[in-house]
Structures are given as C-alpha cells and as structure tokens.
Design a protein around this motif. Structure first.
Motif, PDB file in Angstrom:
ATOM      1  N   ALA A  33       0.814  -1.214   0.000  1.00 37.25           N
ATOM      2  CA  ALA A  33       0.000   0.000   0.000  1.00 37.25           C
ATOM      3  C   ALA A  33       0.849   1.267   0.000  1.00 37.25           C
ATOM      4  O   ALA A  33       0.364   2.331  -0.364  1.00 37.25           O
ATOM      5  N   ASP A  34       2.117   1.164   0.406  1.00 35.97           N
ATOM      6  CA  ASP A  34       2.956   2.369   0.397  1.00 35.97           C
ATOM      7  C   ASP A  34       4.336   2.049  -0.163  1.00 35.97           C
ATOM      8  O   ASP A  34       4.801   0.922  -0.124  1.00 35.97           O
ATOM      9  N   ILE A  35       4.963   3.077  -0.687  1.00 36.13           N
ATOM     10  CA  ILE A  35       6.225   2.904  -1.395  1.00 36.13           C
ATOM     11  C   ILE A  35       7.383   2.556  -0.458  1.00 36.13           C
ATOM     12  O   ILE A  35       8.324   1.866  -0.858  1.00 36.13           O
ATOM     13  N   ASP A  36       7.325   2.987   0.799  1.00 40.23           N
ATOM     14  CA  ASP A  36       8.394   2.634   1.748  1.00 40.23           C
ATOM     15  C   ASP A  36       8.428   1.129   1.998  1.00 40.23           C
ATOM     16  O   ASP A  36       9.498   0.518   2.032  1.00 40.23           O
ATOM     17  N   ALA A  37       7.257   0.517   2.161  1.00 41.15           N
ATOM     18  CA  ALA A  37       7.193  -0.938   2.345  1.00 41.15           C
ATOM     19  C   ALA A  37       7.668  -1.656   1.086  1.00 41.15           C
ATOM     20  O   ALA A  37       8.355  -2.676   1.158  1.00 41.15           O
ATOM     21  N   PHE A  38       7.325  -1.113  -0.077  1.00 42.73           N
ATOM     22  CA  PHE A  38       7.773  -1.665  -1.357  1.00 42.73           C
ATOM     23  C   PHE A  38       9.305  -1.679  -1.402  1.00 42.73           C
ATOM     24  O   PHE A  38       9.926  -2.689  -1.729  1.00 42.73           O
ATOM     25  N   GLU A  39       9.899  -0.561  -1.049  1.00 45.01           N
ATOM     26  CA  GLU A  39      11.359  -0.439  -1.066  1.00 45.01           C
ATOM     27  C   GLU A  39      12.010  -1.376  -0.043  1.00 45.01           C
ATOM     28  O   GLU A  39      13.049  -1.971  -0.320  1.00 45.01           O
ATOM     29  N   ASP A  40      11.411  -1.531   1.128  1.00 43.24           N
ATOM     30  CA  ASP A  40      11.940  -2.462   2.131  1.00 43.24           C
ATOM     31  C   ASP A  40      12.017  -3.881   1.582  1.00 43.24           C
ATOM     32  O   ASP A  40      12.990  -4.597   1.818  1.00 43.24           O
ATOM     33  N   ILE A  41      10.994  -4.302   0.853  1.00 42.96           N
ATOM     34  CA  ILE A  41      10.994  -5.644   0.273  1.00 42.96           C
ATOM     35  C   ILE A  41      12.105  -5.777  -0.760  1.00 42.96           C
ATOM     36  O   ILE A  41      12.770  -6.816  -0.823  1.00 42.96           O
ATOM     37  N   ILE A  42      12.322  -4.742  -1.553  1.00 40.14           N
ATOM     38  CA  ILE A  42      13.436  -4.776  -2.514  1.00 40.14           C
ATOM     39  C   ILE A  42      14.746  -5.043  -1.783  1.00 40.14           C
ATOM     40  O   ILE A  42      15.505  -5.939  -2.150  1.00 40.14           O
ATOM     41  N   PHE A  43      15.019  -4.254  -0.752  1.00 41.16           N
ATOM     42  CA  PHE A  43      16.293  -4.374  -0.042  1.00 41.16           C
ATOM     43  C   PHE A  43      16.416  -5.707   0.687  1.00 41.16           C
ATOM     44  O   PHE A  43      17.519  -6.231   0.849  1.00 41.16           O
ATOM     45  N   ASP A  44      15.293  -6.279   1.117  1.00 42.15           N
ATOM     46  CA  ASP A  44      15.319  -7.557   1.831  1.00 42.15           C
ATOM     47  C   ASP A  44      15.422  -8.763   0.904  1.00 42.15           C
ATOM     48  O   ASP A  44      15.966  -9.793   1.296  1.00 42.15           O
ATOM     49  N   SER A  45      14.907  -8.659  -0.314  1.00 44.49           N
ATOM     50  CA  SER A  45      14.726  -9.855  -1.132  1.00 44.49           C
ATOM     51  C   SER A  45      15.452  -9.896  -2.466  1.00 44.49           C
ATOM     52  O   SER A  45      15.763 -10.982  -2.961  1.00 44.49           O
ATOM     53  N   ALA A  46      15.676  -8.772  -3.094  1.00 45.02           N
ATOM     54  CA  ALA A  46      16.125  -8.768  -4.491  1.00 45.02           C
ATOM     55  C   ALA A  46      17.449  -9.497  -4.713  1.00 45.02           C
ATOM     56  O   ALA A  46      17.546 -10.341  -5.617  1.00 45.02           O
ATOM     57  N   ILE A  47      18.455  -9.204  -3.930  1.00 42.00           N
ATOM     58  CA  ILE A  47      19.768  -9.842  -4.142  1.00 42.00           C
ATOM     59  C   ILE A  47      19.669 -11.352  -3.967  1.00 42.00           C
ATOM     60  O   ILE A  47      20.210 -12.115  -4.777  1.00 42.00           O
ATOM     61  N   ASP A  48      18.971 -11.809  -2.927  1.00 41.94           N
ATOM     62  CA  ASP A  48      18.822 -13.248  -2.701  1.00 41.94           C
ATOM     63  C   ASP A  48      18.120 -13.922  -3.880  1.00 41.94           C
ATOM     64  O   ASP A  48      18.499 -15.020  -4.285  1.00 41.94           O
ATOM     65  N   LEU A  49      17.093 -13.272  -4.430  1.00 43.99           N
ATOM     66  CA  LEU A  49      16.385 -13.847  -5.569  1.00 43.99           C
ATOM     67  C   LEU A  49      17.258 -13.873  -6.819  1.00 43.99           C
ATOM     68  O   LEU A  49      17.185 -14.821  -7.610  1.00 43.99           O
ATOM     69  N   ILE A  50      18.076 -12.864  -7.004  1.00 39.85           N
ATOM     70  CA  ILE A  50      18.994 -12.861  -8.154  1.00 39.85           C
ATOM     71  C   ILE A  50      19.976 -14.019  -8.037  1.00 39.85           C
ATOM     72  O   ILE A  50      20.187 -14.771  -9.000  1.00 39.85           O
ATOM     73  N   ILE A  51      20.551 -14.196  -6.874  1.00 42.60           N
ATOM     74  CA  ILE A  51      21.512 -15.292  -6.677  1.00 42.60           C
ATOM     75  C   ILE A  51      20.825 -16.642  -6.862  1.00 42.60           C
ATOM     76  O   ILE A  51      21.338 -17.523  -7.549  1.00 42.60           O
ATOM     77  N   ALA A  52      19.632 -16.799  -6.276  1.00 42.44           N
ATOM     78  CA  ALA A  52      18.933 -18.080  -6.352  1.00 42.44           C
ATOM     79  C   ALA A  52      18.407 -18.405  -7.745  1.00 42.44           C
ATOM     80  O   ALA A  52      18.440 -19.569  -8.169  1.00 42.44           O
ATOM     81  N   ASN A  53      17.934 -17.399  -8.466  1.00 47.58           N
ATOM     82  CA  ASN A  53      17.215 -17.662  -9.706  1.00 47.58           C
ATOM     83  C   ASN A  53      17.933 -17.261 -10.996  1.00 47.58           C
ATOM     84  O   ASN A  53      17.455 -17.585 -12.075  1.00 47.58           O
TER      85      ASN A  53
END
Length: 84
Positions: A33-53
């Motif tokens: 619902a808000d862009i700050d939460a969206f950005e938090d998910i990026i910082f928490d998940s993106a690198i791990d998903l790139i490495i895994a996938n």
C-alpha cells in the motif's frame, strides 16, 4: 556471462490502492500500500532472488566476485497525487 543489471518498477494500481512490481528478477512479486514498504521488500529480497534464480553454481564458482555483483535499477515513482 552472468547478467549483471536488473530492473524493478513500482506501478500504482488506482483501483486496488496498491503499488505492484514489474521486474525482470524471477520470483520478485511485490504488492504494498505504500512505497516505503515496497522499497523495504526490494532491499530484503532482491539480491537473494537474483543469486537463487539467475546464477548457477558454476557462475558462483568460476566468475570473479567483481563480476557477480548485480546492479538493480530502482527509481522511486513520483509522489502520487490524489484527485480532488
């Protein structure tokens, strides 16, 4: 060669009142619902998903570290202005 640049875009869904993601990172699906939460998910998940996938075991073993570090292109959307 390991892909090094990925993109993430936040798109506002006026009907649902959420931001959702458009990205070339496999497995990354964001809806908030808000862009700050969206950005938090990026910082928490993106690198791990790139490495895994997007990187194989041989990529990780045979590629110099400097060539493994991905670039993530992320730009906050302009502030959403509600119609009066």
């Amino acid at each position: 060669m390991v892909k090094r640049t990925f993109f993430i875009k936040a798109i506002w869904d006026e009907e649902a009142k959420v931001f959702y993601s458009e990205s070339d990172i496999e497995g990354l699906h964001i809806e908030t619902a808000d862009i700050d939460a969206f950005e938090d998910i990026i910082f928490d998940s993106a690198i791990d998903l790139i490495i895994a996938n997007h990187m194989s075991s041989s990529d990780l073993a045979d590629t110099p570290l400097k060539d493994l570090v991905p670039a993530i292109l992320w730009q906050r959307p302009t502030p959403h202005v509600a119609a009066a």
